[in-house]
Design a protein around this motif. Structure first.
Motif, PDB file in Angstrom:
ATOM      1  N   HIS A  98      32.319  59.799  39.768  1.00  0.00           N
ATOM      2  CA  HIS A  98      33.266  60.143  40.822  1.00  0.00           C
ATOM      3  C   HIS A  98      32.714  59.791  42.210  1.00  0.00           C
ATOM      4  O   HIS A  98      33.461  59.342  43.089  1.00  0.00           O
ATOM      5  CB  HIS A  98      33.615  61.627  40.764  1.00  0.00           C
ATOM      6  CG  HIS A  98      34.632  61.971  39.724  1.00  0.00           C
ATOM      7  ND1 HIS A  98      34.342  61.993  38.380  1.00  0.00           N
ATOM      8  CD2 HIS A  98      35.949  62.301  39.833  1.00  0.00           C
ATOM      9  CE1 HIS A  98      35.427  62.332  37.701  1.00  0.00           C
ATOM     10  NE2 HIS A  98      36.421  62.520  38.554  1.00  0.00           N
ATOM     11  N   LYS A  99      31.426  59.990  42.407  1.00  0.00           N
ATOM     12  CA  LYS A  99      30.827  59.696  43.700  1.00  0.00           C
ATOM     13  C   LYS A  99      30.836  58.202  44.000  1.00  0.00           C
ATOM     14  O   LYS A  99      31.036  57.783  45.136  1.00  0.00           O
ATOM     15  CB  LYS A  99      29.392  60.237  43.756  1.00  0.00           C
ATOM     16  CG  LYS A  99      29.313  61.747  43.871  1.00  0.00           C
ATOM     17  CD  LYS A  99      30.000  62.242  45.142  1.00  0.00           C
ATOM     18  CE  LYS A  99      29.930  63.751  45.256  1.00  0.00           C
ATOM     19  NZ  LYS A  99      30.624  64.248  46.492  1.00  0.00           N
ATOM     20  N   PHE A 100      30.600  57.384  42.981  1.00  0.00           N
ATOM     21  CA  PHE A 100      30.614  55.940  43.182  1.00  0.00           C
ATOM     22  C   PHE A 100      32.001  55.435  43.604  1.00  0.00           C
ATOM     23  O   PHE A 100      32.115  54.431  44.309  1.00  0.00           O
ATOM     24  CB  PHE A 100      30.163  55.227  41.906  1.00  0.00           C
ATOM     25  CG  PHE A 100      28.680  55.234  41.724  1.00  0.00           C
ATOM     26  CD1 PHE A 100      27.832  55.449  42.794  1.00  0.00           C
ATOM     27  CD2 PHE A 100      28.114  55.017  40.473  1.00  0.00           C
ATOM     28  CE1 PHE A 100      26.446  55.461  42.626  1.00  0.00           C
ATOM     29  CE2 PHE A 100      26.745  55.017  40.289  1.00  0.00           C
ATOM     30  CZ  PHE A 100      25.906  55.250  41.380  1.00  0.00           C
ATOM     31  N   GLN A 101      33.019  56.134  43.172  1.00  0.00           N
ATOM     32  CA  GLN A 101      34.381  55.721  43.513  1.00  0.00           C
ATOM     33  C   GLN A 101      34.988  56.580  44.627  1.00  0.00           C
ATOM     34  O   GLN A 101      36.187  56.485  44.892  1.00  0.00           O
ATOM     35  CB  GLN A 101      35.273  55.780  42.263  1.00  0.00           C
ATOM     36  CG  GLN A 101      34.804  54.848  41.151  1.00  0.00           C
ATOM     37  CD  GLN A 101      35.777  54.801  39.995  1.00  0.00           C
ATOM     38  OE1 GLN A 101      36.943  55.190  40.126  1.00  0.00           O
ATOM     39  NE2 GLN A 101      35.322  54.314  38.849  1.00  0.00           N
ATOM     40  N   ASN A 102      34.143  57.405  45.234  1.00  0.00           N
ATOM     41  CA  ASN A 102      34.578  58.243  46.360  1.00  0.00           C
ATOM     42  C   ASN A 102      35.787  59.107  46.005  1.00  0.00           C
ATOM     43  O   ASN A 102      36.753  59.227  46.780  1.00  0.00           O
ATOM     44  CB  ASN A 102      34.900  57.374  47.588  1.00  0.00           C
ATOM     45  CG  ASN A 102      33.682  56.656  48.124  1.00  0.00           C
ATOM     46  OD1 ASN A 102      32.585  57.225  48.128  1.00  0.00           O
ATOM     47  ND2 ASN A 102      33.859  55.422  48.569  1.00  0.00           N
ATOM     48  N   LYS A 103      35.720  59.700  44.843  1.00  0.00           N
ATOM     49  CA  LYS A 103      36.796  60.587  44.400  1.00  0.00           C
ATOM     50  C   LYS A 103      36.291  62.026  44.317  1.00  0.00           C
ATOM     51  O   LYS A 103      35.097  62.281  44.136  1.00  0.00           O
ATOM     52  CB  LYS A 103      37.336  60.138  43.044  1.00  0.00           C
ATOM     53  CG  LYS A 103      38.063  58.795  43.079  1.00  0.00           C
ATOM     54  CD  LYS A 103      38.657  58.472  41.731  1.00  0.00           C
ATOM     55  CE  LYS A 103      39.436  57.152  41.782  1.00  0.00           C
ATOM     56  NZ  LYS A 103      40.051  56.827  40.463  1.00  0.00           N
ATOM     57  N   GLU A 104      37.231  62.933  44.445  1.00  0.00           N
ATOM     58  CA  GLU A 104      36.864  64.346  44.378  1.00  0.00           C
ATOM     59  C   GLU A 104      36.473  64.722  42.950  1.00  0.00           C
ATOM     60  O   GLU A 104      37.113  64.304  41.978  1.00  0.00           O
ATOM     61  CB  GLU A 104      38.041  65.207  44.833  1.00  0.00           C
ATOM     62  CG  GLU A 104      37.723  66.695  44.890  1.00  0.00           C
ATOM     63  CD  GLU A 104      38.918  67.510  45.328  1.00  0.00           C
ATOM     64  OE1 GLU A 104      38.808  68.744  45.378  1.00  0.00           O
ATOM     65  OE2 GLU A 104      39.976  66.895  45.616  1.00  0.00           O
ATOM     66  N   TRP A 105      35.432  65.525  42.854  1.00  0.00           N
ATOM     67  CA  TRP A 105      34.910  65.916  41.532  1.00  0.00           C
ATOM     68  C   TRP A 105      34.985  67.427  41.384  1.00  0.00           C
ATOM     69  O   TRP A 105      34.642  68.178  42.306  1.00  0.00           O
ATOM     70  CB  TRP A 105      33.463  65.454  41.371  1.00  0.00           C
ATOM     71  CG  TRP A 105      32.808  65.958  40.117  1.00  0.00           C
ATOM     72  CD1 TRP A 105      32.942  65.457  38.869  1.00  0.00           C
ATOM     73  CD2 TRP A 105      31.920  67.071  40.010  1.00  0.00           C
ATOM     74  NE1 TRP A 105      32.188  66.179  37.967  1.00  0.00           N
ATOM     75  CE2 TRP A 105      31.552  67.184  38.649  1.00  0.00           C
ATOM     76  CE3 TRP A 105      31.389  67.995  40.922  1.00  0.00           C
ATOM     77  CZ2 TRP A 105      30.687  68.172  38.180  1.00  0.00           C
ATOM     78  CZ3 TRP A 105      30.536  68.975  40.455  1.00  0.00           C
ATOM     79  CH2 TRP A 105      30.194  69.058  39.102  1.00  0.00           C
ATOM     80  N   ASN A 106      35.443  67.884  40.227  1.00  0.00           N
ATOM     81  CA  ASN A 106      35.513  69.309  39.903  1.00  0.00           C
ATOM     82  C   ASN A 106      34.809  69.554  38.571  1.00  0.00           C
ATOM     83  O   ASN A 106      34.990  68.795  37.602  1.00  0.00           O
ATOM     84  CB  ASN A 106      36.969  69.786  39.813  1.00  0.00           C
ATOM     85  CG  ASN A 106      37.674  69.702  41.146  1.00  0.00           C
ATOM     86  OD1 ASN A 106      37.109  70.081  42.176  1.00  0.00           O
ATOM     87  ND2 ASN A 106      38.905  69.187  41.146  1.00  0.00           N
ATOM     88  N   TYR A 107      34.030  70.622  38.540  1.00  0.00           N
ATOM     89  CA  TYR A 107      33.289  70.950  37.330  1.00  0.00           C
ATOM     90  C   TYR A 107      34.239  71.509  36.266  1.00  0.00           C
ATOM     91  O   TYR A 107      35.093  72.343  36.563  1.00  0.00           O
ATOM     92  CB  TYR A 107      32.188  71.973  37.633  1.00  0.00           C
ATOM     93  CG  TYR A 107      31.445  72.422  36.400  1.00  0.00           C
ATOM     94  CD1 TYR A 107      30.556  71.572  35.753  1.00  0.00           C
ATOM     95  CD2 TYR A 107      31.643  73.697  35.877  1.00  0.00           C
ATOM     96  CE1 TYR A 107      29.873  71.981  34.624  1.00  0.00           C
ATOM     97  CE2 TYR A 107      30.963  74.120  34.751  1.00  0.00           C
ATOM     98  CZ  TYR A 107      30.083  73.256  34.132  1.00  0.00           C
ATOM     99  OH  TYR A 107      29.413  73.666  33.002  1.00  0.00           O
ATOM    100  N   ASP A 108      34.066  71.046  35.044  1.00  0.00           N
ATOM    101  CA  ASP A 108      34.910  71.494  33.931  1.00  0.00           C
ATOM    102  C   ASP A 108      34.120  72.461  33.057  1.00  0.00           C
ATOM    103  O   ASP A 108      33.241  72.055  32.279  1.00  0.00           O
ATOM    104  CB  ASP A 108      35.369  70.285  33.112  1.00  0.00           C
ATOM    105  CG  ASP A 108      36.371  70.679  32.030  1.00  0.00           C
ATOM    106  OD1 ASP A 108      36.834  71.847  32.039  1.00  0.00           O
ATOM    107  OD2 ASP A 108      36.681  69.826  31.168  1.00  0.00           O
ATOM    108  N   ILE A 109      34.408  73.748  33.167  1.00  0.00           N
ATOM    109  CA  ILE A 109      33.698  74.761  32.397  1.00  0.00           C
ATOM    110  C   ILE A 109      34.029  74.671  30.913  1.00  0.00           C
ATOM    111  O   ILE A 109      33.262  75.130  30.054  1.00  0.00           O
ATOM    112  CB  ILE A 109      34.028  76.178  32.933  1.00  0.00           C
ATOM    113  CG1 ILE A 109      33.111  77.236  32.293  1.00  0.00           C
ATOM    114  CG2 ILE A 109      35.490  76.491  32.681  1.00  0.00           C
ATOM    115  CD1 ILE A 109      31.665  77.047  32.588  1.00  0.00           C
ATOM    116  N   ASN A 110      35.161  74.066  30.592  1.00  0.00           N
ATOM    117  CA  ASN A 110      35.553  73.945  29.187  1.00  0.00           C
ATOM    118  C   ASN A 110      34.597  73.066  28.390  1.00  0.00           C
ATOM    119  O   ASN A 110      34.581  73.124  27.163  1.00  0.00           O
ATOM    120  CB  ASN A 110      36.965  73.374  29.089  1.00  0.00           C
ATOM    121  CG  ASN A 110      38.006  74.317  29.635  1.00  0.00           C
ATOM    122  OD1 ASN A 110      37.888  75.535  29.505  1.00  0.00           O
ATOM    123  ND2 ASN A 110      39.043  73.767  30.272  1.00  0.00           N
TER     124      ASN A 110
END
Length: 280
Positions: A149-161
């Motif tokens: 996600h960082k390489f593509q400059n996109k927002e990242w959210n942690y998936d607890i699942n």
């Protein structure tokens, strides 16, 4: 003759006869032979807490049968299954045992794992291997997704699942599959030991730990190769160690071994799709 309140019977005639006392050398005391193949075990003896190896379960016919009379039912019956002490012997192994069994799982073509663990199968290694897999799958999967996600400059959210899904897959697989295989082998009258099946399948999953770590490499074809190699090694390890014991079931042994092999490969495919694949 009287002396105070005591009467002496010396020199008096006593009628009748005194029963003869048996010679102690002719008294026979019978001890029932103990059988340490009960599951759950009746005592906690192992390398740490005792001088002998952990006992085997009642259906552990991978190893040579123990001669002697059958052990009487332990006090408490199967209620002992729900106590911690019943499973203590299966966690009573040292570091050298666990490392040796992990090393054997990395060389699947030997097929000697069941013979080496026939007298002391453990649940310690399988438990920590599955627990480590859950941690590695969640951490590596999260890290790889974060980098993508960082390489593509996109927002990242942690998936607890990811944690709960990994726990369900690994704990469920190492529990349900050996239980199902135990029932199938019993139906075909093939030798099977329940604890040893748990032990075998638990150690067969170790190869997926380094495979998950290598999935950091951002190449999809490389991830497929890693998942395929890990699945093949794990499936070969399980199939070859069970082949010699399943052959006694008759002509259907090849079908059973093939199903075991394919099922382990299917696990690798599932792990590749849900853990080795990074989507942004």
């Amino acid at each position: 003759m009287m002396s105070g309140n005591y009467t002496s019977i010396d020199n008096q005639k006593v009628s009748g006869s005194v029963p003869a006392v048996l010679d102690p050398g002719h008294v026979t005391v019978q001890f029932q032979d103990s059988n340490l193949q009960t599951f759950p075990p009746s005592s906690a003896q192992g390398k740490i807490s005792g001088g002998s190896h952990p006992p085997r379960d009642a259906d552990d016919t991978f190893s040579k049968p123990v001669s002697g009379a059958e052990e009487p039912q332990q006090q408490g019956g199967w209620l002992r299954t729900f106590t911690v002490a019943a499973y203590k012997p299966y966690f009573d192994v040292d570091t050298s045992d666990v490392l040796e069994r992990i090393r054997d799982s990395l060389f699947p073509f030997r097929g000697t794992f069941t013979e080496k663990t026939s007298s002391n199968p453990d649940l310690y290694g399988p438990f920590w291997i599955c627990t480590t897999l859950i941690f590695v799958a969640a951490s590596i999967g999260t890290f790889v997704t974060y980098i993508a996600h960082k390489f593509q400059n996109k927002e990242w959210n942690y998936d607890i699942n990811l944690v709960t899904w990994s726990a369900g897959v690994f704990y469920g697989y190492v529990t349900v599959i050996p239980l199902a295989l135990f029932v199938v082998l019993k139906y075909f009258s093939a030798p099977a030991g329940l604890v040893q099946l748990f032990c075998l399948y638990g150690y067969s999953l170790f190869i997926f730990i380094p495979a998950l770590c290598l999935s950091i490499v951002p190449l999809e074809i490389f991830r497929w190769v890693i998942a395929g190699v890990a699945g093949f090694m794990s499936a070969t390890f399980v199939a070859l160690n069970l082949r010699a014991h399943i052959m006694s079931s008759g002509e259907r042994w090849l079908l059973i071994v093939g199903a075991i092999f394919l099922l382990q490969l299917a696990l690798a495919v599932v792990l590749k799709i849900y853990l080795f694949t990074v989507t942004v």
